[in-house]
Design an enzyme around this catalytic site. Structure first.
Site, short mmCIF file in Angstrom:
data_model
loop_
_atom_site.label_atom_id
_atom_site.label_comp_id
_atom_site.label_asym_id
_atom_site.label_seq_id
_atom_site.Cartn_x
_atom_site.Cartn_y
_atom_site.Cartn_z
N HIS A 20 1.72 4.47 -2.80
CA HIS A 20 1.77 5.94 -2.71
C HIS A 20 3.08 6.48 -3.28
O HIS A 20 3.11 7.51 -3.96
CB HIS A 20 1.64 6.38 -1.24
CG HIS A 20 0.26 6.29 -0.68
ND1 HIS A 20 -0.84 6.84 -1.31
CD2 HIS A 20 -0.20 5.74 0.48
CE1 HIS A 20 -1.92 6.63 -0.56
NE2 HIS A 20 -1.56 5.96 0.52
N GLU A 69 -6.31 7.53 -1.43
CA GLU A 69 -5.99 6.16 -1.02
C GLU A 69 -6.30 5.13 -2.10
O GLU A 69 -5.78 4.01 -2.07
CB GLU A 69 -6.75 5.80 0.26
CG GLU A 69 -6.40 6.65 1.47
CD GLU A 69 -4.95 6.51 1.90
OE1 GLU A 69 -4.34 5.47 1.61
OE2 GLU A 69 -4.41 7.46 2.50
N HIS A 110 0.83 -1.21 0.00
CA HIS A 110 0.00 0.00 0.00
C HIS A 110 0.87 1.26 0.00
O HIS A 110 0.68 2.15 -0.84
CB HIS A 110 -0.90 -0.01 1.24
CG HIS A 110 -1.75 1.21 1.38
ND1 HIS A 110 -3.07 1.25 0.99
CD2 HIS A 110 -1.48 2.46 1.83
CE1 HIS A 110 -3.57 2.46 1.21
NE2 HIS A 110 -2.62 3.21 1.72
N GLU A 111 1.79 1.34 0.95
CA GLU A 111 2.59 2.56 1.07
C GLU A 111 3.53 2.73 -0.12
O GLU A 111 3.76 3.86 -0.57
CB GLU A 111 3.36 2.57 2.39
CG GLU A 111 2.49 2.59 3.63
CD GLU A 111 1.54 3.78 3.69
OE1 GLU A 111 1.79 4.80 3.01
OE2 GLU A 111 0.53 3.70 4.42
N TYR A 139 -11.00 6.62 3.44
CA TYR A 139 -10.41 5.29 3.30
C TYR A 139 -11.42 4.31 2.70
O TYR A 139 -11.11 3.55 1.79
CB TYR A 139 -9.93 4.77 4.66
CG TYR A 139 -8.60 5.35 5.08
CD1 TYR A 139 -7.41 4.88 4.55
CD2 TYR A 139 -8.53 6.38 6.02
CE1 TYR A 139 -6.18 5.40 4.93
CE2 TYR A 139 -7.31 6.91 6.43
CZ TYR A 139 -6.15 6.41 5.87
OH TYR A 139 -4.94 6.94 6.24
#
Length: 658
Positions: free
Chosen positions: A456, A481, A452-453, A593
């Site tokens: 980004h 997100e 996930h990160e 989210y």
């Protein structure tokens, strides 16, 4: 102007002293003020995009990179003096931004530029027009249409809000709360976890509230009283933050103001979304609770202990873990043996290379802020053009940011000489450290967090815009997100899990296929209860920021937690004091989210699942239509361009078993 945060090789420079950070803060303010004064001096007749808007935007392009680096150090530096200097500069820059954003003379220049710019002017790009609109809207949202006395009041309020928000976050980041526990009361905890804890003089183990200590204990410790004590300790931290939080309230409907620039637009759209999903989830959640109660009852009976007939706040993670092991035979401690940090990182980077058409090269002896940090150069696979750099800072240390996040360090944009700066971003996390005989081992949910990160980070690296305010993740906050949530789906694909895994001792041995199948089957375990938890956070946040009444935040937290999550709140605690998101830019925005998860499910199941999870053509469409535009077009338009239609909730509901 020399860019102080860039090395002679063009890389980001983190080797700054406290004095240099403070000096750079002053330089940013002084230079920005000169530009603002110059723009403000332009006559009405000469005001246009090129004399007013462009200089303001070129200043943003330069200052954003400088500011990002000096304010980033407060989260990651091992030097407390440097962290303090970074935080002090952050406050100064926020105050200056508030003051500058409320300059009437600048707003008048923008108004004059608008009046002198025909709607059909041909020398402006679509991104230029969007920039013009956003800068004008910023001034309006800063109260420039208000009478002078009310403007001054608003300015004072905004400065106070900025200071209070920074103080709130600092208390959480620097919190060192811990509890001493006898080893006998840590029954169920792995030996390596216990050995990783410090001891006090009495021989007790010291359990901190940092993620690698807290979450494993809540899942694995068989001693209910220990789980209860640790949860109580965690939810009674940072008490001063409650007073700070309540001081921030009392302003009329902050939520309506925040939502104006998001996809949702209006408060009723958010409350309707949360309420509708909440009602749908109750059907699942009630059944899930009944199953967990049965698991608890059977365990208590086998131990000859009293059963209280309910799942308490300190019970959920523990019995959810037992259910997962019983029903699916998925043991997180066994699974993590196959997810060593080296194996996962290498496999994940390969997937991102394939899907997004990129190449990653690790930089040897990189110029970074700590020896734990790794640095990578990113090139476009087709052209071999270097397109950016990213950093991985993955293990906890004192004074470091306590969650997992991506920090944009330098936007990829044009300077006033037509040269393009390369974007840079950092992923900061708190995965367990390697030991003398073991690498860092990740639980499956930590692998998902990693994906996930880094998603980004890829958003920052793959973005290609002219103006920095549209770079990368600078999209609507309730869309930001979605791109990363979409990439989490790779962590539930059987073939991908096999490629990512390798036993940390038997290095040629991937996760067994039978175990992978069980993990995938367990994906929606307690989906109702877990999504209700997200709805609770979103509802608490939205209630805080849309109510015009005086609120007791601790009472509201307890009330909503029980009503929404169906699990009782722990008495005499103040969990809101460490709810960092509402002070970290997600105020009136935590609903985002779940809101964006609806879009992420639609993107994955409508395109990648059908066309292949590593299909380069689909991946390039995703890079071009979702990542590359940054915030230069609306999120809804990006989704339409990628999906070929408007998004729907259907895929999300199916994905959680509804």
């Amino acid at each position: 102007m020399t860019i102080a945060t860039t090395t002679k090789e063009g890389l980001v420079n983190f080797q700054l002293t406290s004095a240099q950070v403070k000096e750079l803060g002053n330089t940013l303010i002084e230079h920005s003020r000169k530009v603002y004064d110059t723009v403000a001096a332009v006559s009405d007749a000469d005001s246009n995009f090129h004399t007013v808007i462009r200089p303001l935007a070129e200043l943003e392009n330069w200052s954003s990179a400088e500011e990002n680096v000096v304010t980033f150090l407060q989260y990651v530096s091992a030097d407390k003096a440097l962290r303090d200097a970074s935080m002090e500069v952050d406050k100064q820059l926020q105050e200056f931004a508030i003051e500058s954003g409320m300059r009437v003379d600048l707003y008048r220049r923008v108004q004059a530029a608008r009046a002198n710019t025909p709607a059909d002017v041909s020398d402006l790009s679509d991104e230029d027009r969007r920039l013009f609109d956003k800068i004008e809207l910023d001034f309006k949202r800063n109260g420039l249409a208000l009478p002078e006395a009310e403007r001054e009041t608003l300015k004072a309020i905004k400065k106070e809000l900025a200071d209070l928000s920074i103080d709130f976050s600092r208390r959480i980041n620097e919190d060192v709360t811990s509890i001493a526990i006898d080893e006998a009361d840590l029954d169920g905890m792995p030996r390596d976890w216990i050995d990783g804890l410090a001891k006090n003089e009495a021989g007790q183990r010291i359990v901190t509230m940092k993620y690698p200590d807290f979450f494993p204990l809540m899942k694995l410790c068989k001693v209910e009283e220990t789980r209860k004590k640790v949860l109580f300790t965690n939810e009674t931290r940072c008490k001063d933050n409650i007073a700070t939080l309540e001081k921030l309230l009392g302003y009329d409907n902050h939520a309506a103001f925040k939502l104006e620039v998001k996809m949702a637009k209006k408060v009723p759209a958010v409350t309707s979304f949360l309420d509708d999903l909440r009602k749908r989830l109750y059907v699942l959640a009630e059944k899930e609770l009944e199953v967990l109660r049965d698991v608890k009852k059977r365990e208590k009976e086998s131990l000859g202990q009293a059963y209280d007939g309910q799942i308490n706040a300190w019970d959920f993670s523990y019995y959810a873990r037992i259910l997962k092991e019983e029903k699916y035979n998925v043991n997180d401690e066994l699974v993590k043996e196959y997810f060593s940090m080296p194996s996962v990182t290498a496999g994940m980077l390969r997937i991102y290379e394939t899907v997004l058409g990129l190449k990653f090269k690790e930089i040897e002896k990189p110029p970074v802020w700590h020896s734990d940090v790794r640095m990578f150069e990113v090139t476009d696979a087709a052209s071999n053009e270097v397109i950016g750099h990213f950093y991985l800072d993955l293990h906890p240390r004192d004074g470091k940011y306590t969650h997992a996040a991506c920090f944009g360090l330098r936007p990829g944009c044009e300077n006033k000489h037509g040269q393009r700066t390369l974007p840079a971003a950092a992923m900061v996390a708190n995965f367990s450290k390697p030991t003398a005989d073991k690498p860092s081992l990740l639980k499956h949910d930590e692998v998902t967090t990693f994906f996930h990160e880094l998603g980004h980070v890829m958003h920052q690296i793959c973005s290609k815009v002219y103006w920095s305010r549209f770079h990368g993740t600078a999209v609507e906050r309730d869309f930001v997100e979605a791109p990363s949530q979409m990439l989490e789906n790779w962590c539930w694909d059987a073939a991908t899990l096999e490629k990512l895994s390798a036993h940390y001792i038997r290095k040629d041995e991937p996760l067994p296929k039978e175990l992978i199948q069980k993990m995938v089957e367990a994906k929606n375990l307690n989906a109702g209860l877990l999504n209700l938890r997200q709805i609770f956070f979103g509802t608490f946040d939205m209630t805080l920021h849309s109510s015009e009444e005086t609120l007791d935040t601790t009472a509201l937290w307890a009330k909503l937690r029980e009503e929404v999550t169906l699990i009782k709140n722990m008495p005499d605690t103040w969990g809101a004091s460490t709810f960092g998101h509402i002070m970290g830019g997600y105020d009136a925005g935590y609903y985002g989210y779940l809101w964006s998860e609806v879009f992420s499910a639609d993107m994955f199941f409508s395109r990648f699942e059908k066309e292949g999870v590593e299909n380069p053509k689909t991946g390039m469409d995703y890079r071009m239509h979702i990542l590359q535009p940054g915030g230069s077009i609306d999120g809804g338009d990006m989704l339409h361009n990628f999906l070929g239609r408007a998004p729907t909730m259907d895929a999300f509901l199916r994905s959680i078993g509804l």
